[in-house]
Enzyme design. Structure first.
Site, mmCIF file in Angstrom:
data_model
loop_
_atom_site.group_PDB
_atom_site.id
_atom_site.type_symbol
_atom_site.label_atom_id
_atom_site.label_comp_id
_atom_site.label_asym_id
_atom_site.label_seq_id
_atom_site.Cartn_x
_atom_site.Cartn_y
_atom_site.Cartn_z
ATOM 1 N N ASP A 25 -11.099 4.889 2.800
ATOM 2 C CA ASP A 25 -10.412 5.473 1.642
ATOM 3 C C ASP A 25 -10.015 6.906 1.992
ATOM 4 O O ASP A 25 -10.637 7.528 2.855
ATOM 5 C CB ASP A 25 -11.318 5.471 0.404
ATOM 6 C CG ASP A 25 -10.519 5.556 -0.894
ATOM 7 O OD1 ASP A 25 -10.408 4.534 -1.597
ATOM 8 O OD2 ASP A 25 -9.987 6.645 -1.204
ATOM 9 N N ARG A 70 -10.414 9.312 -0.022
ATOM 10 C CA ARG A 70 -11.485 10.168 -0.574
ATOM 11 C C ARG A 70 -12.826 9.663 -0.052
ATOM 12 O O ARG A 70 -12.963 8.479 0.268
ATOM 13 C CB ARG A 70 -11.490 10.082 -2.104
ATOM 14 C CG ARG A 70 -10.262 10.727 -2.750
ATOM 15 C CD ARG A 70 -10.139 10.302 -4.185
ATOM 16 N NE ARG A 70 -9.933 8.867 -4.298
ATOM 17 C CZ ARG A 70 -10.393 8.095 -5.280
ATOM 18 N NH1 ARG A 70 -11.115 8.602 -6.243
ATOM 19 N NH2 ARG A 70 -10.143 6.800 -5.302
ATOM 20 N N GLY A 121 -8.604 1.414 0.542
ATOM 21 C CA GLY A 121 -8.617 1.775 -0.882
ATOM 22 C C GLY A 121 -9.952 1.417 -1.494
ATOM 23 O O GLY A 121 -10.040 1.056 -2.670
ATOM 24 N N ASP A 139 -6.548 8.244 6.171
ATOM 25 C CA ASP A 139 -5.288 7.828 5.586
ATOM 26 C C ASP A 139 -4.737 6.646 6.398
ATOM 27 O O ASP A 139 -4.704 6.727 7.638
ATOM 28 C CB ASP A 139 -4.347 9.042 5.693
ATOM 29 C CG ASP A 139 -3.069 8.851 4.916
ATOM 30 O OD1 ASP A 139 -2.633 7.703 4.779
ATOM 31 O OD2 ASP A 139 -2.510 9.872 4.477
ATOM 32 N N ILE A 140 -4.279 5.618 5.709
ATOM 33 C CA ILE A 140 -3.756 4.446 6.430
ATOM 34 C C ILE A 140 -2.447 4.765 7.164
ATOM 35 O O ILE A 140 -1.901 3.935 7.867
ATOM 36 C CB ILE A 140 -3.556 3.222 5.503
ATOM 37 C CG1 ILE A 140 -2.740 3.598 4.271
ATOM 38 C CG2 ILE A 140 -4.892 2.623 5.114
ATOM 39 C CD1 ILE A 140 -2.322 2.409 3.436
ATOM 40 N N TYR A 195 6.806 0.956 -7.165
ATOM 41 C CA TYR A 195 5.587 0.200 -6.850
ATOM 42 C C TYR A 195 5.884 -1.311 -6.817
ATOM 43 O O TYR A 195 5.482 -2.018 -5.886
ATOM 44 C CB TYR A 195 4.549 0.542 -7.920
ATOM 45 C CG TYR A 195 3.313 -0.305 -7.963
ATOM 46 C CD1 TYR A 195 2.336 -0.210 -6.979
ATOM 47 C CD2 TYR A 195 3.094 -1.183 -9.030
ATOM 48 C CE1 TYR A 195 1.173 -0.965 -7.060
ATOM 49 C CE2 TYR A 195 1.939 -1.936 -9.122
ATOM 50 C CZ TYR A 195 0.985 -1.837 -8.131
ATOM 51 O OH TYR A 195 -0.155 -2.586 -8.211
#
Ligand code: AKB
Length: 342
Positions: A39, A41, A14, A58-59, A158
């Site tokens: 990240d 992006r 991130g 992507d993780i 979240y």
């Protein structure tokens, strides 16, 4: 041998987010290990100069994680990637994948890495006041400074994800595969901070529910009208971004012996939304802030405490915020934001 080929470093997921920006700059200034920034992006141009490696990915991608496992020797992971509280409510299952499965993937990397280089991998996990869930406004008023073990009934996906991941981290650090003959004691050194809402002079948040405070400020600085989505009287804890970065690094730098728990509250100030508007209006005379509460987002903020008890962080690893409300605005936010939009 593989250890000699792989580059030692610290991994930041991130990396492009609000915290990633401040953290990467500070880590580079401290001249620590190679910075590996990940990240979904492409990493901002302004950050690239600080990073040894930038990875767009992507993780949740198994192949990417395997590649990272083979290429890098990771000693510390700052796992910042997450879908925040408002965004997560639109796609709760996707939020679960990113926030929980993503964290699990990173914990697995940490375990595997520590097997290779023989030292515990520090896993620094930003949690949130979203793990708290006060049932109503009266309870919120009466709760005062909430301690880590109280009111752990999050209302948002979240918050649920963050609370569970705090426990996952504690499990990986202390009880991972506890029945196996070859238990990996202390492969992961998990440390987490429950952050309040964060306000930065240089970046604008997106996808969170505490975003209203930075949004009031950033809109005023750009002469844009802003309709705040919560009531004027609502109050939650906030912190200036530089204090959040310093705290993250301070917790990372603490010795294991200093820490008596794996998760710590920290906070700086708890202004109401109306007080934020007043401070901003003093500086930006043409600020056009109005209040148009959205009942659903309001309910989320109403479930978060007005204040948190951060005495454990102060006692164990010397947390002290540099910026109180006045200083945060006068010395950091207002000058920084004037410069940003000049
Ligand atoms: C959010 O609003 O979701 C975040 C948080 C309080 O963790 N800023």
């Amino acid at each position: 041998m593989a250890e000699h080929i792989r580059k030692p470093g610290v991994l930041i997921t991130g990396a492009n987010g609000e915290m990633g920006h401040g953290l990467i700059e500070q880590l580079a200034k401290n001249g620590s290990m190679h910075i590996i920034a990940l990240d979904v992006r492409p990493i901002d141009e302004s950050l690239k100069k600080y990073c040894s490696t930038t990875i767009v990915g992507d993780i949740l991608e198994a192949r990417l994680l395997e590649r990272m496992q083979s290429e890098y020797e990771i000693h510390t992971i700052y796992h910042l990637a997450a879908l925040l509280s408002t965004r997560a409510e639109f796609t709760p299952e996707a939020a679960h994948r990113v926030n929980v499965e993503g964290t699990l993937n990173l914990l697995k990397i940490a375990i595997e890495q520590s097997r290779w280089h023989g030292q515990p991998v520090k896993f620094i996990f930003p949690s949130s006041i979203a793990v708290y869930g006060l049932p109503n406004k009266e309870a919120k008023k009466q709760a005062g400074k909430v301690k880590e073990g109280e009111w752990n009934y999050p209302r948002t996906m979240y918050g649920v994800n963050k609370l569970y991941c705090e426990h996952l981290g504690r499990y990986y650090a202390n009880h991972y595969r506890q029945l196996a003959a070859d238990t990996d004691a202390h492969g992961v050194d998990f440390r987490s901070i429950r952050f309040p809402g964060l306000i930065s002079a240089t970046t604008v948040p997106s996808g969170g529910t505490s975003d209203y405070a930075p949004e009031i400020l950033h809109a005023a600085a750009q002469d844009k009208p802003y309709a705040c989505f919560v009531r004027e009287d609502v109050r939650i804890p906030f912190m200036a971004m530089p204090d959040a970065i310093v705290a993250t690094l301070k917790l990372e730098g603490a010795t294991r012996e200093q820490l008596t728990q794996s998760v710590y509250n920290i906070t700086s100030f708890s202004p109401s939304a109306g007080e934020v508007r007043d401070i901003v209006r003093r500086e930006f005379k043409n600020a056009q802030t109005s209040f148009s509460p959205d009942d659903k987002r309001q309910a989320i903020v109403d479930s978060w405490p007005e204040d948190v008890d951060d005495s454990a962080a102060r006692r164990d690893w010397g947390f002290v915020p540099e910026y109180d409300l006045a200083r945060a605005f006068n010395e950091y936010l207002i000058p920084g934001i004037r410069k940003r939009y000049a």
